[in-house]
Design a protein around this motif. Structure first.
Motif, PDB file in Angstrom:
ATOM      1  N   GLU A 282       0.835  -1.201   0.000  1.00  0.00           N
ATOM      2  CA  GLU A 282       0.000   0.000   0.000  1.00  0.00           C
ATOM      3  C   GLU A 282       0.875   1.258   0.000  1.00  0.00           C
ATOM      4  O   GLU A 282       1.734   1.432   0.875  1.00  0.00           O
ATOM      5  N   PRO A 283       0.688   2.185  -0.962  1.00  0.00           N
ATOM      6  CA  PRO A 283       1.534   3.380  -1.057  1.00  0.00           C
ATOM      7  C   PRO A 283       1.233   4.448  -0.016  1.00  0.00           C
ATOM      8  O   PRO A 283       2.022   5.367   0.182  1.00  0.00           O
ATOM      9  N   SER A 284       0.091   4.329   0.676  1.00  0.00           N
ATOM     10  CA  SER A 284      -0.257   5.320   1.695  1.00  0.00           C
ATOM     11  C   SER A 284       0.201   4.837   3.067  1.00  0.00           C
ATOM     12  O   SER A 284       0.062   3.656   3.417  1.00  0.00           O
ATOM     13  N   GLY A 285       0.748   5.749   3.858  1.00  0.00           N
ATOM     14  CA  GLY A 285       1.294   5.365   5.160  1.00  0.00           C
ATOM     15  C   GLY A 285       0.265   5.072   6.223  1.00  0.00           C
ATOM     16  O   GLY A 285       0.549   4.371   7.192  1.00  0.00           O
ATOM     17  N   PHE A 286      -0.967   5.606   6.093  1.00  0.00           N
ATOM     18  CA  PHE A 286      -1.952   5.452   7.156  1.00  0.00           C
ATOM     19  C   PHE A 286      -3.218   4.732   6.707  1.00  0.00           C
ATOM     20  O   PHE A 286      -4.203   4.695   7.444  1.00  0.00           O
ATOM     21  N   ALA A 287      -3.206   4.168   5.538  1.00  0.00           N
ATOM     22  CA  ALA A 287      -4.388   3.472   5.037  1.00  0.00           C
ATOM     23  C   ALA A 287      -4.596   2.157   5.771  1.00  0.00           C
ATOM     24  O   ALA A 287      -3.643   1.529   6.253  1.00  0.00           O
ATOM     25  N   ASN A 288      -5.858   1.736   5.882  1.00  0.00           N
ATOM     26  CA  ASN A 288      -6.214   0.442   6.442  1.00  0.00           C
ATOM     27  C   ASN A 288      -6.899  -0.387   5.369  1.00  0.00           C
ATOM     28  O   ASN A 288      -7.639   0.155   4.532  1.00  0.00           O
TER      29      ASN A 288
END
Length: 389
Positions: A282-288
């Protein structure tokens, strides 16, 4: 054989409950034909409170050897479970053993060997396996509904007990009489469910047991244990008889979802993506990862003890398969022994536990176990089943 003739060994708190089920006709294909207890006053009280045509015996051995029974229910203090089961199984009788299967693995292994060779059926009174929520958890894990298990946590602290409870029996919470405390008395169902639902035993345990922390007893009444499983999953098991209000929360995190059972409700969270793959790509640091949630309230049939008794009677008559193989009882005992041994030795313990090492440590505690004065008291235990009420 039209109905299975049951003999009940021990008519204390749990034995009288079974006697009530049988004399009230709650076991369709079973009837009580004999009871045994070393205390004459208990036999007299049983006859007064639970009318029925059953014989009374002053010893378990006399009932096993002479009574007109097809099966026995063993409901006596824990140390006596294996020797009485062995005696009954060798006579070809069918055996229901109250939890735990025994106190130390060596005696349970001997019992299991006899059970393998016996013509009689052998089961454990693992009545919590009849709970539809736990059955649903078991099926979800087995069917891969939440992927591979990553973490297992169970905090079960709604076992609050007063000093009066521990003083109600001379054998309670003593190494010589009971062989353990909250793990041995209150938690066998949860420890059985943990391995049954997860489908695997831990391979390593590091436990911290506090002995007589909240009560005037010599055994454990507060436990925190860390678990490692063969697939790399980790977990924690926390229990106490000194917490109020207590908690009963069982959760299993998998690679594709999570199960949480609390307050008679099961929550299932499911994901279509693998957790490990998502966190690595996942390229986003805070995604779930996205989840869908289903909430399942307690409903349907939850027969508990009566369910196990009916299944056992039907299995003896060949009407249905036996629900719980009694030989599985050793798994719970192994978990208990590993936790106590870890605390005594102040180290992590690998499973299977070393039978001789554990018994040697237990023997030290038995030898120093103090005698408790007073008479045993029958107390209402209807609120104790499974720590759910």
């Amino acid at each position: 054989m039209e109905k299975v003739k049951f003999g009940i060994i021990g008519v204390g708190n749990m034995g009288t409950s079974h006697l009530g089920f049988l004399t009230r006709g709650e076991v369709k294909n079973g009837v009580c034909t004999a009871i045994a207890d070393v205390k004459a006053e208990r036999l007299k009280a049983a006859k007064s409170n639970y009318p029925g045509e059953y014989a009374c015996y002053s010893s378990a051995e006399e009932l096993i050897d002479d009574a007109d029974v097809d099966a026995v229910i063993i409901a006596v203090p824990h140390y006596s479970h294996p020797p009485l089961a062995i005696r009954a199984l060798k006579r070809g009788l069918n055996v229901i053993c109250e939890k735990p299967a025994g106190v130390y693995t060596r005696q349970v292994r001997e019992m299991n060997e006899v059970a393998k060779a016996s013509k009689g059926l052998f089961t454990m009174m693992y009545n919590q396996r009849t709970n539809p929520l736990y059955i649903r958890m078991h099926d979800a894990v087995k069917n891969g509904e939440i992927g591979e298990i990553r973490r297992v946590n169970w905090i079960i602290t709604n076992w609050f007990r007063t000093q009066f409870y521990y003083d109600s029996g001379a054998w309670r919470a003593t190494w010589k009489g009971e062989g353990g405390g909250v793990l041995m008395n209150q938690c066998p169902h949860q420890l059985d469910l943990l391995q049954w639902i997860c489908g695997m035993m831990p391979q390593k345990v590091r436990a911290f047991c506090h002995f007589g922390k909240w009560h005037n007893i010599e055994t454990e009444d507060d436990v925190t244990a860390y678990l490692e499983f063969p697939n790399g999953a980790t977990g924690a098991f926390i229990t106490s008889t000194g917490d109020a209000p207590g908690t009963n929360r069982f959760e299993i995190l998998g690679s594709r979802g999570k199960l949480v059972c609390e307050k008679d409700t099961l929550t299932i969270c499911r994901s279509q993506v693998d957790l490990q793959e998502f966190l690595m790509t996942e390229p986003s640091g805070f995604a779930n990862p996205p989840f869908e949630t289903e909430v399942i309230p307690q409903s349907g049939d939850n027969p508990q003890h009566v369910g196990i008794l009916n299944n056992f009677a039907n299995a003896v008559l060949g009407l249905e398969p036996l629900y719980v193989d009694g030989q599985e009882g050793i798994k719970c005992v192994e978990l208990i022994d590993s936790m106590l041994l870890s605390a005594w030795k102040d180290k992590a313990v690998s499973l299977p536990v070393d039978d001789d090492e554990y018994y040697a440590e237990l023997k030290k505690h038995i030898d120093s176990s103090r005698e408790k004065a007073g008479e045993d008291i029958l107390i209402d235990n209807s609120m104790s089943y499974g720590g759910t009420k």
